[in-house]
Structure formats: structure tokens, C-alpha cells
Scaffold this motif. Structure first.
Motif, short mmCIF file in Angstrom:
data_model
loop_
_atom_site.label_atom_id
_atom_site.label_comp_id
_atom_site.label_asym_id
_atom_site.label_seq_id
_atom_site.Cartn_x
_atom_site.Cartn_y
_atom_site.Cartn_z
N GLY A 174 4.43 -3.36 -1.76
CA GLY A 174 4.41 -2.76 -0.44
C GLY A 174 3.02 -2.24 -0.12
N ALA A 175 2.64 -2.31 1.14
CA ALA A 175 1.35 -1.78 1.58
C ALA A 175 1.60 -0.69 2.62
N THR A 176 0.90 0.42 2.50
CA THR A 176 1.10 1.51 3.44
C THR A 176 -0.19 2.29 3.66
N THR A 177 -0.37 2.75 4.89
CA THR A 177 -1.48 3.64 5.19
C THR A 177 -1.06 5.10 5.11
N GLU A 178 0.23 5.32 4.88
CA GLU A 178 0.78 6.68 4.83
C GLU A 178 1.18 7.05 3.40
N ASN A 179 1.20 8.34 3.14
CA ASN A 179 1.55 8.83 1.81
C ASN A 179 2.96 8.36 1.44
N PRO A 180 3.10 7.50 0.42
CA PRO A 180 4.42 6.98 0.07
C PRO A 180 5.39 8.06 -0.40
N SER A 181 4.88 9.19 -0.83
CA SER A 181 5.77 10.28 -1.25
C SER A 181 6.65 10.75 -0.10
N PHE A 182 6.14 10.60 1.13
CA PHE A 182 6.89 11.02 2.30
C PHE A 182 7.61 9.87 2.98
N GLU A 183 7.09 8.65 2.83
CA GLU A 183 7.56 7.53 3.65
C GLU A 183 8.40 6.50 2.90
N VAL A 184 8.41 6.54 1.58
CA VAL A 184 9.21 5.60 0.79
C VAL A 184 10.32 6.40 0.11
N ILE A 185 11.56 5.91 0.20
CA ILE A 185 12.68 6.66 -0.36
C ILE A 185 12.51 6.83 -1.87
N PRO A 186 12.92 7.97 -2.42
CA PRO A 186 12.69 8.26 -3.83
C PRO A 186 13.21 7.18 -4.78
N ALA A 187 14.40 6.63 -4.49
CA ALA A 187 14.98 5.62 -5.39
C ALA A 187 14.10 4.39 -5.49
N LEU A 188 13.49 3.98 -4.39
CA LEU A 188 12.60 2.82 -4.40
C LEU A 188 11.24 3.18 -4.99
N LEU A 189 10.75 4.37 -4.63
CA LEU A 189 9.44 4.81 -5.13
C LEU A 189 9.44 4.92 -6.65
N SER A 190 10.57 5.35 -7.23
CA SER A 190 10.65 5.52 -8.68
C SER A 190 10.60 4.18 -9.42
N ARG A 191 10.86 3.09 -8.71
CA ARG A 191 10.85 1.76 -9.32
C ARG A 191 9.52 1.03 -9.10
N CYS A 192 8.55 1.74 -8.51
CA CYS A 192 7.26 1.12 -8.19
C CYS A 192 6.11 1.94 -8.77
N GLN A 193 5.05 1.24 -9.13
CA GLN A 193 3.80 1.89 -9.47
C GLN A 193 3.00 2.07 -8.18
N VAL A 194 2.49 3.27 -7.95
CA VAL A 194 1.70 3.52 -6.75
C VAL A 194 0.22 3.51 -7.10
N TYR A 195 -0.54 2.68 -6.38
CA TYR A 195 -1.98 2.60 -6.60
C TYR A 195 -2.70 2.88 -5.28
N ILE A 196 -3.75 3.70 -5.37
CA ILE A 196 -4.54 4.07 -4.19
C ILE A 196 -5.72 3.13 -4.05
N LEU A 197 -5.88 2.55 -2.86
CA LEU A 197 -7.04 1.73 -2.54
C LEU A 197 -7.97 2.55 -1.66
N ASN A 198 -9.23 2.60 -2.04
CA ASN A 198 -10.20 3.43 -1.34
C ASN A 198 -10.95 2.65 -0.26
N SER A 199 -11.49 3.38 0.71
CA SER A 199 -12.35 2.76 1.71
C SER A 199 -13.56 2.13 1.02
N PHE A 200 -14.07 1.05 1.57
CA PHE A 200 -15.25 0.38 1.01
C PHE A 200 -16.45 1.32 1.10
N ASP A 201 -17.24 1.37 0.03
CA ASP A 201 -18.46 2.17 0.10
C ASP A 201 -19.59 1.33 0.69
N LYS A 202 -20.76 1.92 0.83
CA LYS A 202 -21.89 1.26 1.48
C LYS A 202 -22.26 -0.04 0.78
#
Length: 423
Positions: free
Chosen positions: A130-158
């Protein structure tokens, strides 16, 4: 040349993938998993244009898995179930490896839509990305979130953005035939705000009609100002518009606030995204100058989450106008900022003994809680004592804002503390 530049030079392998080295660099968390083809269900969380979709495609390609993609904007429970059924039955469409189901903007899925994914993810019929611009802690239901690894992608640097530009110039079928010189890149980098897709769209806009061109800051700013709508048509100014909206509220301009709100509503912006930003502004920009603002903003968030469009626009408008017309104070924001900085500077200072909890005899014998003065035993429910660690005693972190309500705070603090904090 119908496909935009960002699509034409989209990386097809990890070797070509720029940025997110913490995930897919030589020592990245995901690198080994991708190479071995052992892919857990994942949630990629990050701002627009940082390569979430691209990385999902690369993972499928490198692990040799079938790849299915759904958009949370246009797909419903039926679409999800159809893909899951194909995965279960096989039907000659899948290899022995379970397929990857990529869901863009998964935060827009309702609870029932997310529930429809649970069984398939749990039983391994599909690997969810899944791809999201919002905090998955608030937007993805706990049962599904617990079955996924959450990885943060950062904005590109210079460096990433410049590397991306150079690769576009060298490898794109059309740009490689032009004479393009990158003399100055500061403006390009600034207007892109770390969004690779936005950078490439702006860059293509600037060079598309020229055979020979030198990129300067002046040229970029002139072109961007004349063609804002062209690169905004797919919502790439998502963060720029919400910024203008919040700054209009902060600046006490209800007319501008409603205008930017309308821009977001007409663009199909998520009601909860707008309401959440107003909730933050109610505390950060208004705070104790009008505490009711936070209550109204929270009620707005709850209401629009239940109602949705089109009626939610009325509630959002009411709240935005109220916040814009409220007196402003960032005193609470500055107080916690100052306090966090003090913690970073001084570390874990010892808690004064009289403030410590003393539930056991041993703790009492050690002096825990000794000499603590219970405020309610004294006149006006106040007695002067030190509540900060000894090393930073008398440190003032909160400065009341200059507004009617916090002026009363200041008067009361001066009366209680007799100039200790010099309010």
C-alpha cells in the motif's frame, strides 16, 4: 511523446532507483528481501513523488511476481475481491509465487474496503503493498496494519534531484537530442519541494519547446509562474495549496482561507486531510487565545469523517472561517519547542526527590516524595515550590501570547510566582 517525462524515465530496476538508500541501498532494509524474493506485505508512507509506486513495480519485477494495481480513489470492494479470487484460483495467470497487489492512496479506502483485504493478506494469497501520504497509524485499520511492515520514504534531497535531472537529460529519448545546460538548479529544486515527479514535470515544461537551452533560476521562476496550472492539473501542488490554506487561517484572512479550501474541494481532496490540518492549526496557531477552536476543529474532523462530500464542504467552510477569525497565539507551540530543545541540551536530568512517586516503604526511606507540598492544602490552591530539575531551576519555557485570554494567564502567573519567571 504522449507519456510525461516522469513516466518515460521511470526506473525499472534497483540499480536505476534514485534515493531511499535507507531502504534499497547496499545496506538497505529491503534490499536483501527483494534480492531473495521474500517479500512481506508492506505500507510505503511518504509525500508525493518520492517513488512509492516505482518501488512497488521494481519489487514485483525483481522478485518475478505478477503485479496488480488498484487505486483507492476509483476501486471498490468488488475490484479488490476480483483480484483476490484470481489469486486463489490461479487460472493460469499466476506463477507459483503469490502476486503483489499494489493499492495507491490506501488511506482513502474505507474500513469495509480494508477489511476485504484481511483474509487474503493473512493467508498469503496476495502480498499487499500500500502507498499512502498519510500516517498509516490513523488511516489503516489496526488488523491490516499489524500484518504489514511500514516503511517511510523521504523527500528527495538536493543531490538526488540533480542526479535525476542529469539522468533525464542523458537517457530520455527526446531530451537527449537537445542541448540542455544546467547552469543553476536552486529554483528547480526549491519549487519541486523534494517531489521527483513535480521536478520532472516542471523541467519538461521548461525545455519541451527548446532545442538549445540554459537552465537558470530566473528562467525557471518565469516559466513556472506562467504555467502553474499545467503542472498542477494532477494535484501536484497538494502540499502547496494546503500550505496556502493554513497560512491564510494563520493570517486571519477568512476570504483567502475559503478560496484555498474551495480549490482543495474542487480537486477532490480527502476531507479528513483538510480537517486534520485545521485541527493542527487550531492548536499551533490559535492555542489558548481561543481554546474553543480546538474543540470545534476536533468536532469538524469527526463530523466530516462520518458525512463525507458533498455536505462536508459546509462544515469545513464553517470551521475554516471560525479559525481564521479567531485570535492567534503560537505560545503553546513555542513552549513545547523550547522544552524539547532544553531536553536535547541537558539530557535525562534527575527528577527532584519531592516530585517522585513513593508507593513502597523503601522508596519513602530513600526520600521519594519527601517535602512535597500538596497545592490544594494552601490558599488559592497554590504554594511556591520547585518543579524543574535543579540544573534548570527557574527556566522559563512558556511565554503567554499577547491576547486577551493569555494576558490573564500572564497576570495570574506573575501574581502566583512573584516574578520568579519574569512574566
Amino acid at each position: 511523446m504522449n507519456a510525461p517525462l516522469a513516466e518515460r524515465i521511470r526506473p525499472k530496476s534497483l540499480e536505476d532507483y534514485i534515493s531511499q538508500r535507507h531502504l534499497v541501498g547496499d545496506k538497505g532494509i529491503l534490499t536483501k528481501s527483494i534480492q531473495q524474493g521474500v517479500i512481506p506485505s508492506l505500507i510505503f508512507w511518504g509525500p508525493p513523488g518520492v517513488g512509492k509506486t516505482t518501488l512497488a513495480n521494481i519489487i514485483a519485477e525483481e522478485s518475478k511476481r505478477p503485479f496488480f494495481t488498484l487505486s483507492a480513489i476509483s476501486s471498490g470492494v468488488k475490484d479488490v475481491r476480483e483480484v483476490i479470487e484470481k489469486a486463489k484460483k490461479g487460472s493460469g495467470l499466476f506463477t507459483t509465487k503469490n502476486p503483489i497487489l499494489f493499492i495507491d492512496e490506501i488511506h482513502r479506502f474505507s474500513k469495509s474496503q480494508q477489511d476485504s483485504l484481511l483474509g487474503a493478506v493473512e493467508k498469503g494469497w496476495v502480498t499487499l503493498i500500500g502507498a499512502t501520504t498519510e500516517n498509516p497509524s490513523f488511516e489503516v485499520i489496526p488488523a491490516l496494519l499489524s500484518r504489514c511492515q511500514v516503511y517511510i520514504l523521504n523527500s528527495f534531497d538536493k543531490d538526488d534531484l540533480i542526479a535525476l535531472l542529469k539522468r533525464a537529460i542523458q537517457k530520455d529519448e527526446f531530451l537527449s537530442k537537445k542541448k540542455i545546460r544546467l547552469k543553476e538548479t536552486e529554483a528547480l529544486i526549491q519549487v519541486s519541494s523534494g517531489d521527483a515527479r513535480k521536478l520532472l514535470n516542471i523541467f519538461e515544461l521548461i525545455v519541451e519547446s527548446e532545442e538549445s537551452i540554459t537552465i537558470t533560476n530566473k528562467l525557471v521562476l518565469e516559466k513556472v509562474q506562467k504555467n502553474t496550472v499545467r503542472y498542477d492539473k494532477t494535484g501536484e501542488q497538494h502540499y502547496d495549496i494546503i500550505s496556502a490554506f493554513i497560512k491564510s487561517i494563520r493570517g486571519s484572512d477568512p476570504n483567502a482561507a475559503v478560496y484555498w479550501l474551495a480549490r482543495m474541494i474542487e480537486g477532490g481532496e480527502d476531507v479528513k486531510f483538510i480537517a486534520r490540518r485545521m485541527l493542527i492549526s487550531a492548536s499551533e496557531d490559535i492555542g489558548n487565545a481561543n481554546p474553543t477552536a480546538l474543540i470545534l476543529a476536533n468536532n469538524t474532523f469527526q463530523a466530516v469523517s462520518t458525512i463525507g462530500y458533498p455536505e462536508a464542504r459546509i462544515i469545513l467552510s464553517q470551521c475554516a472561517i471560525y479559525l481564521a477569525n479567531s485570535p492567534k497565539s503560537n505560545a503553546s507551540y513555542l513552549a513545547i519547542k523550547n522544552a524539547q530543545q532544553k531536553v536535547r541540551e541537558t539530557g535525562d536530568l534527575s527528577i527532584p526527590l519531592h516530585l517522585r512517586n513513593s508507593p513502597t516503604k523503601l522508596m519513602k526511606d530513600l526520600g521519594y516524595g519527601k517535602n512535597y507540598l500538596y497545592s490544594h492544602d494552601y490558599e488559592n490552591n497554590f504554594v511556591a515550590q520547585e518543579f524543574l530539575p535543579e540544573e534548570i531551576a527557574d527556566t522559563k519555557l512558556y511565554e503567554p501570547g499577547k491576547n486577551a485570554r493569555e494576558n490573564k494567564f500572564r497576570e495570574r502567573l506573575q501574581q502566583l510566582w512573584k516574578g520568579k519567571y519574569k512574566y
